[in-house]
Scaffold this active site. Structure first.
Site, short mmCIF file in Angstrom:
data_model
loop_
_atom_site.label_atom_id
_atom_site.label_comp_id
_atom_site.label_asym_id
_atom_site.label_seq_id
_atom_site.Cartn_x
_atom_site.Cartn_y
_atom_site.Cartn_z
N GLY A 124 83.95 14.05 -48.91
CA GLY A 124 82.92 13.22 -48.30
C GLY A 124 83.17 11.72 -48.29
O GLY A 124 82.29 10.96 -47.89
N TRP A 159 85.02 9.79 -46.41
CA TRP A 159 84.98 9.16 -45.08
C TRP A 159 83.53 9.05 -44.61
O TRP A 159 83.14 8.03 -44.03
CB TRP A 159 85.83 9.95 -44.10
CG TRP A 159 87.29 9.57 -44.15
CD1 TRP A 159 87.95 9.03 -45.22
CD2 TRP A 159 88.25 9.68 -43.10
NE1 TRP A 159 89.26 8.81 -44.90
CE2 TRP A 159 89.47 9.21 -43.61
CE3 TRP A 159 88.19 10.16 -41.81
CZ2 TRP A 159 90.64 9.17 -42.84
CZ3 TRP A 159 89.35 10.14 -41.04
CH2 TRP A 159 90.56 9.64 -41.55
N ASP A 219 82.58 20.93 -42.45
CA ASP A 219 83.70 21.43 -43.24
C ASP A 219 83.48 22.91 -43.54
O ASP A 219 82.34 23.37 -43.61
CB ASP A 219 83.85 20.65 -44.55
CG ASP A 219 85.27 20.74 -45.11
OD1 ASP A 219 85.96 19.70 -45.14
OD2 ASP A 219 85.70 21.84 -45.49
N ASP A 224 82.89 26.77 -39.55
CA ASP A 224 83.97 26.53 -38.60
C ASP A 224 83.38 25.98 -37.30
O ASP A 224 82.57 26.66 -36.66
CB ASP A 224 84.70 27.85 -38.33
CG ASP A 224 85.96 27.68 -37.49
OD1 ASP A 224 86.03 26.73 -36.69
OD2 ASP A 224 86.88 28.51 -37.63
N ASP A 256 90.07 13.99 -41.22
CA ASP A 256 91.03 13.89 -42.32
C ASP A 256 91.49 15.29 -42.72
O ASP A 256 91.94 15.52 -43.83
CB ASP A 256 90.37 13.18 -43.51
CG ASP A 256 91.39 12.67 -44.53
OD1 ASP A 256 92.51 12.32 -44.11
OD2 ASP A 256 91.06 12.62 -45.72
N LYS A 301 94.32 12.63 -38.93
CA LYS A 301 95.46 12.56 -39.85
C LYS A 301 96.54 13.53 -39.39
O LYS A 301 96.24 14.65 -38.97
CB LYS A 301 95.03 12.93 -41.27
CG LYS A 301 96.20 13.01 -42.24
CD LYS A 301 95.76 12.93 -43.67
CE LYS A 301 95.08 14.19 -44.15
NZ LYS A 301 94.74 14.07 -45.60
#
EC number: 2.1.1.166
Length: 220
Positions: free
Chosen positions: A60, A62, A92, A108, A133, A173
């Site tokens: 968490g 970010w 997530d 998902d 990320d 990322k």
């Protein structure tokens, strides 16, 4: 024995990492917050009033940074005390401890039920910024790892194409190595402006890097 030495070196580096110390001091859940902070300060990604989606958000940090940034821009005459000027939605597969003013959806984001929850929060609004990320579990097999990394980037690109405003931005990322050039090319196919970013908070030994795409070429 070699593995033990590696773990000892990692633990030593982690404990003495200035970003780890800063995260502990400033209340961030992970040093990754400073990667986003540096990129945001360079590219002015996060602004008051935005709708932001954080993919692969757990633990968490970010979302914490984005929340703090939107709290700074809060219009006190129109927003409740303690609120933020904007909307943050974190997604997530793993659970995440609650963050004030952040909507968390576990699951998902390709699945209908999760997308319905997302749409309920969006209330018909398009997204200004998607940040990701996400990282796969790496096997050490270059070809397999490259495929996993590219797959996660593909998921973020598809999500951005479906939800971003025409002038929105996507930050993901990825890792330098096999498959990196293909990921960059996919960004160039989808966005008018594409730029790599390697924040100082990324460890020197890491091949980790970030790709920023802005302004969709074919918005929906």
């Amino acid at each position: 024995m070699a593995k033990n030495r590696f773990n000892q070196h990692w633990l030593h580096d982690h404990i003495n990492d200035p970003y780890v110390k800063m995260a502990q001091r400033e209340g961030y859940r992970a040093r990754a917050a400073y990667k986003l902070k540096e990129i945001d300060e360079q590219d002015k990604l996060i602004r008051p009033g935005q709708v932001i989606v954080d993919l692969g958000a757990t633990p968490g940090s970010w979302s914490q940074y984005a929340r703090n940034k939107l709290a700074q821009g809060k219009k006190r005459d129109t927003q409740r005390e303690g609120g933020i000027d904007g909307t943050i939605i974190a997604l997530d597969l793993l659970p995440m401890e609650p963050i004030a003013d952040v909507h968390f959806i576990q699951g998902d984001f390709r699945e209908d039920d999760v997308l319905r929850q997302l749409e309920d929060v969006l209330e018909g609004r398009a997204v200004d910024l998607v940040i990701s990320d996400m990282a796969p579990n790496l096997s050490g097999v270059a070809s397999a790892d490259a495929a996993r990394i590219e797959h996660l980037c593909d998921l973020a690109l598809e999500f951005a194409q479906n939800h971003l405003k025409p002038d929105g931005a996507l930050l993901v990322k990825c890792f330098h190595g096999s498959g990196y050039s293909q990921i960059v090319e996919k960004f160039k196919q989808q966005f008018k402006v594409v730029a790599p970013r390697k924040p100082k908070a990324s460890r020197d030994k890491s091949s980790e890097t970030f790709i920023l795409g802005r302004q969709l070429k074919q918005p929906r």
